[in-house]
Every structure is written in C-alpha cells, then in structure tokens.
Design a protein around this motif. Structure first.
Motif, PDB file in Angstrom:
ATOM      1  N   GLN A  72     139.899  91.366   5.907  1.00  0.00           N
ATOM      2  CA  GLN A  72     139.383  91.517   4.607  1.00  0.00           C
ATOM      3  C   GLN A  72     140.314  91.125   3.634  1.00  0.00           C
ATOM      4  O   GLN A  72     140.220  90.618   2.493  1.00  0.00           O
ATOM      5  CB  GLN A  72     139.041  92.806   4.359  1.00  0.00           C
ATOM      6  N   GLU A  73     141.762  91.243   3.897  1.00  0.00           N
ATOM      7  CA  GLU A  73     142.849  90.913   3.212  1.00  0.00           C
ATOM      8  C   GLU A  73     142.837  89.346   2.956  1.00  0.00           C
ATOM      9  O   GLU A  73     142.935  89.022   1.660  1.00  0.00           O
ATOM     10  CB  GLU A  73     144.083  91.360   3.921  1.00  0.00           C
ATOM     11  N   LEU A  74     142.467  88.620   3.912  1.00  0.00           N
ATOM     12  CA  LEU A  74     142.148  87.309   3.644  1.00  0.00           C
ATOM     13  C   LEU A  74     141.047  86.920   2.768  1.00  0.00           C
ATOM     14  O   LEU A  74     141.213  86.101   1.872  1.00  0.00           O
ATOM     15  CB  LEU A  74     141.901  86.387   5.072  1.00  0.00           C
ATOM     16  N   ALA A  75     139.993  87.431   3.101  1.00  0.00           N
ATOM     17  CA  ALA A  75     138.576  87.347   2.094  1.00  0.00           C
ATOM     18  C   ALA A  75     139.266  87.720   0.641  1.00  0.00           C
ATOM     19  O   ALA A  75     138.621  86.855  -0.332  1.00  0.00           O
ATOM     20  CB  ALA A  75     137.715  88.322   2.562  1.00  0.00           C
ATOM     21  N   ASP A  76     139.805  88.811   0.521  1.00  0.00           N
ATOM     22  CA  ASP A  76     140.266  89.278  -0.733  1.00  0.00           C
ATOM     23  C   ASP A  76     141.357  88.201  -1.542  1.00  0.00           C
ATOM     24  O   ASP A  76     141.043  88.048  -2.757  1.00  0.00           O
ATOM     25  CB  ASP A  76     140.865  90.722  -0.701  1.00  0.00           C
ATOM     26  N   LEU A  77     142.172  87.593  -0.878  1.00  0.00           N
ATOM     27  CA  LEU A  77     142.922  86.588  -1.199  1.00  0.00           C
ATOM     28  C   LEU A  77     142.304  85.534  -1.695  1.00  0.00           C
ATOM     29  O   LEU A  77     142.592  85.084  -2.735  1.00  0.00           O
ATOM     30  CB  LEU A  77     144.014  86.563  -0.253  1.00  0.00           C
ATOM     31  N   VAL A  78     141.335  84.925  -0.912  1.00  0.00           N
ATOM     32  CA  VAL A  78     140.521  83.909  -1.342  1.00  0.00           C
ATOM     33  C   VAL A  78     139.898  84.078  -2.557  1.00  0.00           C
ATOM     34  O   VAL A  78     139.624  83.248  -3.598  1.00  0.00           O
ATOM     35  CB  VAL A  78     139.648  83.361  -0.053  1.00  0.00           C
ATOM     36  N   HIS A  79     139.246  85.294  -2.696  1.00  0.00           N
ATOM     37  CA  HIS A  79     138.449  85.716  -3.976  1.00  0.00           C
ATOM     38  C   HIS A  79     139.459  85.543  -5.093  1.00  0.00           C
ATOM     39  O   HIS A  79     139.037  84.982  -6.050  1.00  0.00           O
ATOM     40  CB  HIS A  79     137.828  86.941  -3.826  1.00  0.00           C
ATOM     41  N   SER A  80     140.432  86.234  -5.080  1.00  0.00           N
ATOM     42  CA  SER A  80     141.542  86.170  -6.189  1.00  0.00           C
ATOM     43  C   SER A  80     142.002  85.057  -6.632  1.00  0.00           C
ATOM     44  O   SER A  80     142.063  84.516  -7.667  1.00  0.00           O
ATOM     45  CB  SER A  80     142.764  87.292  -5.735  1.00  0.00           C
ATOM     46  N   GLU A  81     142.573  84.142  -5.482  1.00  0.00           N
ATOM     47  CA  GLU A  81     142.847  82.883  -5.905  1.00  0.00           C
ATOM     48  C   GLU A  81     141.828  81.745  -6.515  1.00  0.00           C
ATOM     49  O   GLU A  81     141.996  80.967  -7.341  1.00  0.00           O
ATOM     50  CB  GLU A  81     143.513  82.112  -4.574  1.00  0.00           C
ATOM     51  N   LEU A  82     140.565  81.937  -6.049  1.00  0.00           N
ATOM     52  CA  LEU A  82     139.642  81.054  -6.629  1.00  0.00           C
ATOM     53  C   LEU A  82     139.246  81.863  -7.911  1.00  0.00           C
ATOM     54  O   LEU A  82     138.779  80.918  -8.893  1.00  0.00           O
ATOM     55  CB  LEU A  82     138.235  81.231  -5.673  1.00  0.00           C
ATOM     56  N   GLU A  83     139.209  83.099  -8.322  1.00  0.00           N
ATOM     57  CA  GLU A  83     139.199  83.570  -9.806  1.00  0.00           C
ATOM     58  C   GLU A  83     140.019  82.995 -10.494  1.00  0.00           C
ATOM     59  O   GLU A  83     139.854  82.518 -11.921  1.00  0.00           O
ATOM     60  CB  GLU A  83     139.335  84.899  -9.715  1.00  0.00           C
ATOM     61  N   LYS A  84     141.229  82.828 -10.278  1.00  0.00           N
ATOM     62  CA  LYS A  84     142.205  81.954 -11.229  1.00  0.00           C
ATOM     63  C   LYS A  84     141.817  80.767 -11.567  1.00  0.00           C
ATOM     64  O   LYS A  84     142.559  79.985 -12.604  1.00  0.00           O
ATOM     65  CB  LYS A  84     143.807  82.291 -10.218  1.00  0.00           C
ATOM     66  N   LEU A  85     141.171  80.063 -10.692  1.00  0.00           N
ATOM     67  CA  LEU A  85     140.941  78.452 -11.151  1.00  0.00           C
ATOM     68  C   LEU A  85     139.863  78.452 -12.250  1.00  0.00           C
ATOM     69  O   LEU A  85     139.646  77.276 -12.739  1.00  0.00           O
ATOM     70  CB  LEU A  85     140.253  77.822  -9.935  1.00  0.00           C
ATOM     71  N   GLY A  86     139.076  79.348 -12.257  1.00  0.00           N
ATOM     72  CA  GLY A  86     138.154  79.441 -13.465  1.00  0.00           C
ATOM     73  C   GLY A  86     136.850  78.509 -12.891  1.00  0.00           C
ATOM     74  O   GLY A  86     136.532  78.433 -11.808  1.00  0.00           O
ATOM     75  N   ASP A  87     136.508  77.533 -13.819  1.00  0.00           N
ATOM     76  CA  ASP A  87     135.418  76.587 -13.519  1.00  0.00           C
ATOM     77  C   ASP A  87     135.710  75.609 -12.572  1.00  0.00           C
ATOM     78  O   ASP A  87     134.866  75.004 -11.804  1.00  0.00           O
ATOM     79  CB  ASP A  87     135.122  75.945 -14.887  1.00  0.00           C
ATOM     80  N   LYS A  88     137.109  75.391 -12.361  1.00  0.00           N
ATOM     81  CA  LYS A  88     137.464  74.568 -11.062  1.00  0.00           C
ATOM     82  C   LYS A  88     137.165  74.945  -9.754  1.00  0.00           C
ATOM     83  O   LYS A  88     137.515  74.290  -8.549  1.00  0.00           O
ATOM     84  CB  LYS A  88     138.900  74.329 -11.238  1.00  0.00           C
TER      85      LYS A  88
END
Length: 249
Positions: A166-182
C-alpha cells in the motif's frame, strides 16, 4: 474505445479485452517485460446498462479490464480475451474473467483516482529501464522522440517502496497528484521495480514504453562516455543538454 455496446453473442467489453490481450502478448514478445511480472489495466464504461451471465453492468459506471496475476510467469502473456479480467473500479472486485487479480491492483486503483482522464495504467519490467530503476536514478531524456513526445526533462525515479505494498500505491498517487493535468500522460521509474505509465490510450502507452526503453539504452551509453570524458555533457537534438538532467547521474 472506452464504451462498448453488448449483444447476446458478445462477451462484455469483448473488443477491448481482445485488444488488451493482443497488446500484452506483443509487448512480452518484444521484451518489454519479463517472466517476473508486469500488468496492464484499461478503464472502460458501458454506454448502456446490460446484464450478462447474471452480472449487471451499469451505464456510465467505470470498470477496469486487467491482465491476470502470473500473466508472464504462467502464460508468457499468451492470454485469451476471457483471461482479461473485468473489475468494478468502485469496489475493486472482479466481476468477470478467468484467473485471479494481481496484488498490484492497489497501485492501479490509486493512479485512476488522481485524474478521470487516465484510462490506462501500464506497469512493466523493461530491461533497460530496469537498469536505471534498480540504481534508483532519474533517467536522462535524450532521444528526439522522447524529448518531444515525453518532454519531462528527465524521467523521474520514485523512492523505493516494496512491490504490491500500500505504501507503493500511496506514493504513486501522491506523485501523480503533484503533476496536475500532466498526470494523465506520464511515466515514472519505480525503484528496483520497473516503470509505470499513465495514459489516455492503450496504444499510446505502448509507444511511450518502447521509446523510453530505447532512450534508456542511449542514456546509459552517453553516461559512460560522459564519465570517460569523451563528452562534457549529455547531447540531444544537436546540442548539449545542460540543467535538465539529475545531478546524481
């Protein structure tokens, strides 16, 4: 296509499932992953409510079409369309298909939550990308096709988190959120675990994977030349690439 009409003669999302099975087989044959794993999902929604084999599929509801666990180990990605699983995105439960869900579905679900325009999540163990991912290093983005089609400056490697956690899944979510529309068109390296692509189209995602895999080999060779002093800086499109590449390379 993201929507599918149904008839008594056709399985739910038959066309998309067959396409996904074909892509998985072809990309395995092209060594874009290995027998250690890899998984692909595609978000679809029916354009009408229908019932098939006792299961009701609601109009406009989101479902995932997903490769089964052991896609590579057990079947070398030679999947039939019935082995492409249908998953209710809201509940994470399999509603159709032969086989079991991969434990990495949590990473796919977290990615889809970031942006409704994300329609594909593609994880693979492409060998040249794995070189950079295993080092935990950002990848220089050097070839013409990647610098134009994947204009990231560098291809980011996320910090290590255990596979399927779940830590990997949460990290992916967090890093994608930082990208915004990208976030809807992106590729990350996963430390020691390969690559993760988010995209709006399945075939566009395969193009990104192949071109970045090619870039990974070119970047490796330029890094060797740079360390040997043959070149002072990375080179791309006829000029030095300065200030765009991670300083740890």
């Amino acid at each position: 296509m993201s929507e599918q009409s149904i008839t008594k003669e056709r399985l739910p999302f038959e066309t998309e499932r067959q396409d996904l099975a074909n892509v998985a087989r072809e990309m395995f044959a092209r060594k874009m992953t290995n027998v250690a794993g890899g998984n692909i999902s595609l978000k679809v929604s029916p354009n009408e409510t229908f019932t098939y084999d006792g299961q009701t599929y609601e109009k406009g509801h989101d479902y995932l079409l997903m490769t089964p666990t052991f896609m590579s180990e057990a079947w070398y990605a030679k999947l039939s369309l019935s082995q492409i699983l249908v998953v209710d995105l809201a509940t994470g439960k399999k509603v159709a298909g032969e086989g079991r869900l991969t434990r990495e579905i949590n990473m796919h679900e977290e990615a889809y939550q970031v942006d409704p325009d994300i329609r594909v999540v593609y994880h693979s163990h492409a060998p040249n990308c794995m070189f950079w991912a295993t080092l935990g290093m950002d990848m220089p983005n050097l070839t013409e096709v990647t610098s134009v089609n994947v204009p990231l400056g560098r291809i980011k490697c996320l910090p290590y988190r255990e596979a399927c956690s779940q830590e990997l899944a949460d990290l992916v979510h967090s890093e994608l959120e930082k990208l915004g529309d990208k976030a809807k068109e992106n590729i990350f390296l996963l430390n020691s675990h390969g690559v993760l692509i988010t995209d709006t189209d399945l075939h566009a995602a395969t193009e990104v994977l192949e071109t970045v895999e090619w870039n990974a080999e070119i970047a490796y060779k330029q890094t060797v030349f740079k360390k040997l002093g043959v070149i002072d800086e990375y080179r791309s499109c006829g000029h030095d690439v300065v200030g765009k590449i991670s300083s740890n390379v």
